[in-house]
Scaffold this motif. Structure first.
Motif, PDB file in Angstrom:
ATOM      1  N   VAL A  25       0.842  -1.204   0.000  1.00  0.00           N
ATOM      2  CA  VAL A  25       0.000   0.000   0.000  1.00  0.00           C
ATOM      3  C   VAL A  25       0.876   1.254   0.000  1.00  0.00           C
ATOM      4  O   VAL A  25       0.630   2.195  -0.762  1.00  0.00           O
ATOM      5  CB  VAL A  25      -0.958  -0.002   1.217  1.00  0.00           C
ATOM      6  N   VAL A  26       1.918   1.264   0.816  1.00  0.00           N
ATOM      7  CA  VAL A  26       2.827   2.411   0.863  1.00  0.00           C
ATOM      8  C   VAL A  26       3.524   2.590  -0.479  1.00  0.00           C
ATOM      9  O   VAL A  26       3.643   3.714  -0.988  1.00  0.00           O
ATOM     10  CB  VAL A  26       3.854   2.252   2.011  1.00  0.00           C
ATOM     11  N   SER A  27       3.953   1.502  -1.078  1.00  0.00           N
ATOM     12  CA  SER A  27       4.624   1.567  -2.382  1.00  0.00           C
ATOM     13  C   SER A  27       3.704   2.161  -3.449  1.00  0.00           C
ATOM     14  O   SER A  27       4.118   3.024  -4.245  1.00  0.00           O
ATOM     15  CB  SER A  27       5.086   0.173  -2.789  1.00  0.00           C
ATOM     16  N   GLU A  28       2.454   1.733  -3.487  1.00  0.00           N
ATOM     17  CA  GLU A  28       1.500   2.251  -4.474  1.00  0.00           C
ATOM     18  C   GLU A  28       1.178   3.719  -4.199  1.00  0.00           C
ATOM     19  O   GLU A  28       1.070   4.532  -5.129  1.00  0.00           O
ATOM     20  CB  GLU A  28       0.218   1.424  -4.464  1.00  0.00           C
ATOM     21  N   ALA A  29       1.044   4.088  -2.931  1.00  0.00           N
ATOM     22  CA  ALA A  29       0.774   5.488  -2.591  1.00  0.00           C
ATOM     23  C   ALA A  29       1.939   6.377  -3.024  1.00  0.00           C
ATOM     24  O   ALA A  29       1.718   7.459  -3.582  1.00  0.00           O
ATOM     25  CB  ALA A  29       0.537   5.622  -1.088  1.00  0.00           C
ATOM     26  N   GLU A  30       3.168   5.934  -2.809  1.00  0.00           N
ATOM     27  CA  GLU A  30       4.332   6.703  -3.240  1.00  0.00           C
ATOM     28  C   GLU A  30       4.387   6.796  -4.762  1.00  0.00           C
ATOM     29  O   GLU A  30       4.723   7.841  -5.308  1.00  0.00           O
ATOM     30  CB  GLU A  30       5.614   6.085  -2.710  1.00  0.00           C
ATOM     31  N   ARG A  31       4.061   5.718  -5.442  1.00  0.00           N
ATOM     32  CA  ARG A  31       4.084   5.730  -6.909  1.00  0.00           C
ATOM     33  C   ARG A  31       3.096   6.760  -7.438  1.00  0.00           C
ATOM     34  O   ARG A  31       3.412   7.539  -8.333  1.00  0.00           O
ATOM     35  CB  ARG A  31       3.743   4.349  -7.466  1.00  0.00           C
ATOM     36  N   GLN A  32       1.909   6.809  -6.863  1.00  0.00           N
ATOM     37  CA  GLN A  32       0.906   7.768  -7.308  1.00  0.00           C
ATOM     38  C   GLN A  32       1.293   9.200  -6.929  1.00  0.00           C
ATOM     39  O   GLN A  32       1.087  10.129  -7.706  1.00  0.00           O
ATOM     40  CB  GLN A  32      -0.462   7.428  -6.724  1.00  0.00           C
ATOM     41  N   TYR A  33       1.854   9.380  -5.741  1.00  0.00           N
ATOM     42  CA  TYR A  33       2.229  10.707  -5.264  1.00  0.00           C
ATOM     43  C   TYR A  33       3.319  11.312  -6.140  1.00  0.00           C
ATOM     44  O   TYR A  33       3.315  12.508  -6.413  1.00  0.00           O
ATOM     45  CB  TYR A  33       2.701  10.609  -3.813  1.00  0.00           C
ATOM     46  N   ASP A  35       4.009  10.471  -9.330  1.00  0.00           N
ATOM     47  CA  ASP A  35       3.751  10.284 -10.755  1.00  0.00           C
ATOM     48  C   ASP A  35       3.781  11.641 -11.453  1.00  0.00           C
ATOM     49  O   ASP A  35       2.944  12.512 -11.174  1.00  0.00           O
ATOM     50  CB  ASP A  35       2.383   9.615 -10.948  1.00  0.00           C
ATOM     51  N   PRO A  36       4.747  11.854 -12.371  1.00  0.00           N
ATOM     52  CA  PRO A  36       4.871  13.166 -13.020  1.00  0.00           C
ATOM     53  C   PRO A  36       3.599  13.607 -13.755  1.00  0.00           C
ATOM     54  O   PRO A  36       3.254  14.790 -13.728  1.00  0.00           O
ATOM     55  CB  PRO A  36       6.027  12.979 -14.007  1.00  0.00           C
ATOM     56  N   SER A  37       2.902  12.695 -14.378  1.00  0.00           N
ATOM     57  CA  SER A  37       1.688  13.094 -15.094  1.00  0.00           C
ATOM     58  C   SER A  37       0.605  13.568 -14.127  1.00  0.00           C
ATOM     59  O   SER A  37      -0.128  14.517 -14.427  1.00  0.00           O
ATOM     60  CB  SER A  37       1.168  11.965 -15.977  1.00  0.00           C
ATOM     61  N   ALA A  38       0.513  12.964 -12.960  1.00  0.00           N
ATOM     62  CA  ALA A  38      -0.463  13.398 -11.958  1.00  0.00           C
ATOM     63  C   ALA A  38      -0.097  14.783 -11.423  1.00  0.00           C
ATOM     64  O   ALA A  38      -0.969  15.635 -11.221  1.00  0.00           O
ATOM     65  CB  ALA A  38      -0.544  12.396 -10.810  1.00  0.00           C
ATOM     66  N   ILE A  39       1.194  15.015 -11.226  1.00  0.00           N
ATOM     67  CA  ILE A  39       1.638  16.315 -10.731  1.00  0.00           C
ATOM     68  C   ILE A  39       1.348  17.396 -11.770  1.00  0.00           C
ATOM     69  O   ILE A  39       0.852  18.472 -11.439  1.00  0.00           O
ATOM     70  CB  ILE A  39       3.140  16.271 -10.373  1.00  0.00           C
ATOM     71  N   GLN A  40       1.632  17.106 -13.035  1.00  0.00           N
ATOM     72  CA  GLN A  40       1.364  18.080 -14.098  1.00  0.00           C
ATOM     73  C   GLN A  40      -0.130  18.355 -14.229  1.00  0.00           C
ATOM     74  O   GLN A  40      -0.540  19.490 -14.481  1.00  0.00           O
ATOM     75  CB  GLN A  40       1.964  17.589 -15.412  1.00  0.00           C
ATOM     76  N   ARG A  41      -0.943  17.331 -14.043  1.00  0.00           N
ATOM     77  CA  ARG A  41      -2.393  17.512 -14.083  1.00  0.00           C
ATOM     78  C   ARG A  41      -2.834  18.437 -12.933  1.00  0.00           C
ATOM     79  O   ARG A  41      -3.656  19.333 -13.123  1.00  0.00           O
ATOM     80  CB  ARG A  41      -3.095  16.157 -14.000  1.00  0.00           C
ATOM     81  N   GLU A  42      -2.253  18.236 -11.748  1.00  0.00           N
ATOM     82  CA  GLU A  42      -2.575  19.091 -10.611  1.00  0.00           C
ATOM     83  C   GLU A  42      -2.138  20.533 -10.862  1.00  0.00           C
ATOM     84  O   GLU A  42      -2.833  21.482 -10.463  1.00  0.00           O
ATOM     85  CB  GLU A  42      -1.916  18.558  -9.340  1.00  0.00           C
ATOM     86  N   LEU A  43      -0.986  20.719 -11.536  1.00  0.00           N
ATOM     87  CA  LEU A  43      -0.550  22.074 -11.884  1.00  0.00           C
ATOM     88  C   LEU A  43      -1.555  22.742 -12.824  1.00  0.00           C
ATOM     89  O   LEU A  43      -1.860  23.934 -12.679  1.00  0.00           O
ATOM     90  CB  LEU A  43       0.838  22.037 -12.528  1.00  0.00           C
ATOM     91  N   LEU A  71       7.553  17.480  -8.119  1.00  0.00           N
ATOM     92  CA  LEU A  71       7.954  17.055  -9.457  1.00  0.00           C
ATOM     93  C   LEU A  71       9.462  16.856  -9.521  1.00  0.00           C
ATOM     94  O   LEU A  71       9.941  15.871 -10.094  1.00  0.00           O
ATOM     95  CB  LEU A  71       7.500  18.082 -10.496  1.00  0.00           C
ATOM     96  N   GLU A  72      10.211  17.757  -8.904  1.00  0.00           N
ATOM     97  CA  GLU A  72      11.660  17.616  -8.873  1.00  0.00           C
ATOM     98  C   GLU A  72      12.068  16.353  -8.106  1.00  0.00           C
ATOM     99  O   GLU A  72      12.950  15.615  -8.531  1.00  0.00           O
ATOM    100  CB  GLU A  72      12.290  18.849  -8.226  1.00  0.00           C
ATOM    101  N   ALA A  73      11.408  16.097  -6.981  1.00  0.00           N
ATOM    102  CA  ALA A  73      11.692  14.885  -6.201  1.00  0.00           C
ATOM    103  C   ALA A  73      11.368  13.637  -7.012  1.00  0.00           C
ATOM    104  O   ALA A  73      12.096  12.644  -6.962  1.00  0.00           O
ATOM    105  CB  ALA A  73      10.904  14.897  -4.897  1.00  0.00           C
ATOM    106  N   ALA A  74      10.292  13.686  -7.785  1.00  0.00           N
ATOM    107  CA  ALA A  74       9.918  12.547  -8.620  1.00  0.00           C
ATOM    108  C   ALA A  74      10.978  12.285  -9.669  1.00  0.00           C
ATOM    109  O   ALA A  74      11.339  11.129  -9.935  1.00  0.00           O
ATOM    110  CB  ALA A  74       8.565  12.800  -9.290  1.00  0.00           C
ATOM    111  N   GLN A  75      11.513  13.344 -10.266  1.00  0.00           N
ATOM    112  CA  GLN A  75      12.554  13.173 -11.276  1.00  0.00           C
ATOM    113  C   GLN A  75      13.832  12.626 -10.654  1.00  0.00           C
ATOM    114  O   GLN A  75      14.502  11.775 -11.250  1.00  0.00           O
ATOM    115  CB  GLN A  75      12.810  14.503 -11.983  1.00  0.00           C
ATOM    116  N   GLN A  76      14.158  13.063  -9.457  1.00  0.00           N
ATOM    117  CA  GLN A  76      15.346  12.548  -8.768  1.00  0.00           C
ATOM    118  C   GLN A  76      15.169  11.080  -8.407  1.00  0.00           C
ATOM    119  O   GLN A  76      16.099  10.287  -8.518  1.00  0.00           O
ATOM    120  CB  GLN A  76      15.635  13.371  -7.518  1.00  0.00           C
ATOM    121  N   ARG A  77      13.967  10.700  -7.986  1.00  0.00           N
ATOM    122  CA  ARG A  77      13.699   9.299  -7.652  1.00  0.00           C
ATOM    123  C   ARG A  77      13.835   8.409  -8.881  1.00  0.00           C
ATOM    124  O   ARG A  77      14.367   7.321  -8.801  1.00  0.00           O
ATOM    125  CB  ARG A  77      12.290   9.148  -7.059  1.00  0.00           C
ATOM    126  N   ARG A  78      13.340   8.888 -10.021  1.00  0.00           N
ATOM    127  CA  ARG A  78      13.423   8.107 -11.257  1.00  0.00           C
ATOM    128  C   ARG A  78      14.867   7.957 -11.699  1.00  0.00           C
ATOM    129  O   ARG A  78      15.268   6.909 -12.177  1.00  0.00           O
ATOM    130  CB  ARG A  78      12.597   8.752 -12.356  1.00  0.00           C
TER     131      ARG A  78
END
Length: 95
Positions: A25-33, A35-43, A71-78
């Motif tokens: 559950v934590v892994s899926e929540a982090e993946r969604q949190y 997710d660059p496309s979700a962040i861009q949609r929120e922007l 978004l920056e943290a997501a790019q660093q994680r990837r």
């Protein structure tokens, strides 16, 4: 020894199973949190709220900064992930 330890640890199986579920559950929540496309949609939604007058500039700036940090943290994680994704789509190593 493997069979013996499994028999002795059998009473703990529900706890180990619950731990696995929590990790999933934590892994899926982090993946969604992250997710660059979700962040861009929120922007985009945030910009719409500003255009419609639902939020003011101060609120927009605060929330935009949070989303850009995410978004920056997501790019660093990837980039840090094993077999990390290229920083740009179709990156072939050329500048």
């Amino acid at each position: 020894m493997g069979l013996l330890s499994e028999v002795l640890l059998l009473p703990l199986a529900p706890v180990r199973g619950a731990g696995w579920v929590v990790r999933q559950v934590v892994s899926e929540a982090e993946r969604q949190y992250y997710d660059p496309s979700a962040i861009q949609r929120e922007l985009g939604e945030l910009a719409e709220q500003l255009d419609q007058g639902l939020i003011d500039e101060t609120e927009f700036d605060r929330r935009e900064d949070e989303l850009l940090d995410r978004l920056e943290a997501a790019q660093q994680r990837r980039a840090a992930a094993p077999g990390g994704a290229p920083s740009r789509p179709y990156d072939n190593g050329r500048p």
